[in-house]
Design an enzyme around this catalytic site. Structure first.
Site, PDB file in Angstrom:
ATOM      1  N   HIS A  10      -9.714  -2.557  -3.234  1.00 38.93           N
ATOM      2  CA  HIS A  10      -8.849  -1.392  -3.115  1.00 38.93           C
ATOM      3  C   HIS A  10      -7.531  -1.741  -2.427  1.00 38.93           C
ATOM      4  O   HIS A  10      -7.419  -2.750  -1.720  1.00 38.93           O
ATOM      5  CB  HIS A  10      -9.560  -0.284  -2.328  1.00 38.93           C
ATOM      6  CG  HIS A  10      -9.895  -0.686  -0.919  1.00 38.93           C
ATOM      7  ND1 HIS A  10      -8.972  -0.682   0.118  1.00 38.93           N
ATOM      8  CD2 HIS A  10     -11.046  -1.124  -0.375  1.00 38.93           C
ATOM      9  CE1 HIS A  10      -9.537  -1.082   1.227  1.00 38.93           C
ATOM     10  NE2 HIS A  10     -10.803  -1.369   0.965  1.00 38.93           N
ATOM     11  N   GLN A  12      -4.316  -1.144   0.273  1.00 45.64           N
ATOM     12  CA  GLN A  12      -4.292  -0.952   1.724  1.00 45.64           C
ATOM     13  C   GLN A  12      -4.526   0.515   2.082  1.00 45.64           C
ATOM     14  O   GLN A  12      -3.995   1.425   1.452  1.00 45.64           O
ATOM     15  CB  GLN A  12      -2.937  -1.391   2.285  1.00 45.64           C
ATOM     16  CG  GLN A  12      -2.838  -1.299   3.802  1.00 45.64           C
ATOM     17  CD  GLN A  12      -1.402  -1.370   4.293  1.00 45.64           C
ATOM     18  OE1 GLN A  12      -0.597  -0.468   4.052  1.00 45.64           O
ATOM     19  NE2 GLN A  12      -1.077  -2.469   4.964  1.00 45.64           N
ATOM     20  N   THR A  13      -5.321   0.739   3.126  1.00 49.36           N
ATOM     21  CA  THR A  13      -5.602   2.089   3.613  1.00 49.36           C
ATOM     22  C   THR A  13      -5.006   2.276   5.010  1.00 49.36           C
ATOM     23  O   THR A  13      -4.547   1.319   5.646  1.00 49.36           O
ATOM     24  CB  THR A  13      -7.109   2.352   3.694  1.00 49.36           C
ATOM     25  OG1 THR A  13      -7.671   1.487   4.708  1.00 49.36           O
ATOM     26  CG2 THR A  13      -7.791   2.092   2.354  1.00 49.36           C
ATOM     27  N   GLU A  14      -5.079   3.498   5.491  1.00 50.62           N
ATOM     28  CA  GLU A  14      -4.605   3.770   6.852  1.00 50.62           C
ATOM     29  C   GLU A  14      -5.404   2.980   7.882  1.00 50.62           C
ATOM     30  O   GLU A  14      -4.855   2.481   8.873  1.00 50.62           O
ATOM     31  CB  GLU A  14      -4.679   5.270   7.135  1.00 50.62           C
ATOM     32  CG  GLU A  14      -3.681   6.087   6.338  1.00 50.62           C
ATOM     33  CD  GLU A  14      -3.751   7.574   6.633  1.00 50.62           C
ATOM     34  OE1 GLU A  14      -4.562   7.968   7.492  1.00 50.62           O
ATOM     35  OE2 GLU A  14      -2.995   8.338   6.003  1.00 50.62           O
ATOM     36  N   SER A  15      -6.713   2.848   7.653  1.00 50.34           N
ATOM     37  CA  SER A  15      -7.536   2.072   8.591  1.00 50.34           C
ATOM     38  C   SER A  15      -7.183   0.592   8.546  1.00 50.34           C
ATOM     39  O   SER A  15      -7.168  -0.082   9.590  1.00 50.34           O
ATOM     40  CB  SER A  15      -9.023   2.264   8.287  1.00 50.34           C
ATOM     41  OG  SER A  15      -9.466   3.528   8.726  1.00 50.34           O
ATOM     42  N   GLU A  87     -18.630  -0.806   0.399  1.00 55.55           N
ATOM     43  CA  GLU A  87     -18.553  -1.863   1.398  1.00 55.55           C
ATOM     44  C   GLU A  87     -19.864  -1.900   2.182  1.00 55.55           C
ATOM     45  O   GLU A  87     -20.697  -0.981   2.091  1.00 55.55           O
ATOM     46  CB  GLU A  87     -17.377  -1.578   2.334  1.00 55.55           C
ATOM     47  CG  GLU A  87     -17.109  -2.634   3.397  1.00 55.55           C
ATOM     48  CD  GLU A  87     -16.787  -3.990   2.810  1.00 55.55           C
ATOM     49  OE1 GLU A  87     -17.726  -4.614   2.260  1.00 55.55           O
ATOM     50  OE2 GLU A  87     -15.640  -4.432   2.910  1.00 55.55           O
TER      51      GLU A  87
END
Length: 223
Positions: A10, A12-15, A87
């Site tokens: 996926h 990049q995420t905020e986390s 995950e």
């Protein structure tokens, strides 16, 4: 029978941006994450996808949709979400800073250095360490993780046909474990994780899974 799977991490995420461990926890894609997924879609625009699946996390589904939107060779617009390709579950350590996770693991396992720990632990052994360090003992160990993931591989074999070109969006740990299992020469150290939006190409045959390439994300790489 043989079919091809384009396995994508996926965007990049905020986390990811904050340096937080995610696992089954979920945060949305950042603007960079969306742009990366669109770029991945352009890399794969020559592939006429016949099927599309994703982890059931929002970040994996969003990545798949952005990839498919760049592709004029397929009518697919939405992936089928599957829990199997999530995950690893980190239990107590879901969505905590990486430093907190590793500090707990190193303390419990008796290591002072993360480098030394990683030199002695592959993906599977590290999962067992996460389980032991989890004060709630909820994190998946390698048996629990592979039991879930193997159900996903069986699902693909049961639902794909000869010649299919399949998009699967998933997660770094999940992709890394698969590659280490089938092509250990491509990952010699556990920290060699796929980049956000990176593509790993697999060919499923009746008795094996061939890893054609791992962690392709640059414009000068083949797809």
């Amino acid at each position: 029978m043989a079919f091809t799977v384009y396995l994508v991490r996926h965007g990049q995420t905020e986390s990811n941006l904050k340096g937080q461990n995610q696992g089954w926890a979920d945060t949305p894609l950042t603007l960079t994450g969306r742009r990366t997924a669109i770029e991945t879609g352009k890399h794969l625009a020559h592939v006429a996808f016949t099927k599309a699946f994703s982890s059931d996390t929002g970040r994996a589904q969003a990545t798949a949709r952005l990839i498919l939107a760049q592709n004029e060779l397929t009518s697919l617009k939405q992936p089928i979400p599957l829990v199997y390709f999530r995950e690893q579950y980190y239990g107590f350590f879901e969505n905590v800073p990486y430093e907190q996770l590793w500090a707990a693991v190193l303390h419990h396992e008796g290591y002072r250095s993360l480098d030394k720990f990683l030199n002695h632990h592959d993906f599977n052994q590290t999962k067992d360490s996460f389980k032991r360090a989890d004060p709630l003992s909820l994190a998946e160990d390698q048996y629990e993780f592979w039991s879930r993931l193997n159900r996903g591989l069986t699902y693909l074999r049961d639902h794909c046909q000869d010649g299919d070109k399949v998009l699967v969006t998933s997660h770094a740990e999940t992709i890394g474990c698969l590659v280490q299992h089938y092509r250990p020469d491509l990952i010699t150290k556990r920290e060699q994780m796929p980049e956000n939006g990176a593509v790993t190409k697999l060919v499923f045959t009746p008795n094996n899974v061939e890893v054609v390439y791992y962690n392709h994300y640059r414009t000068d790489q083949t797809y």
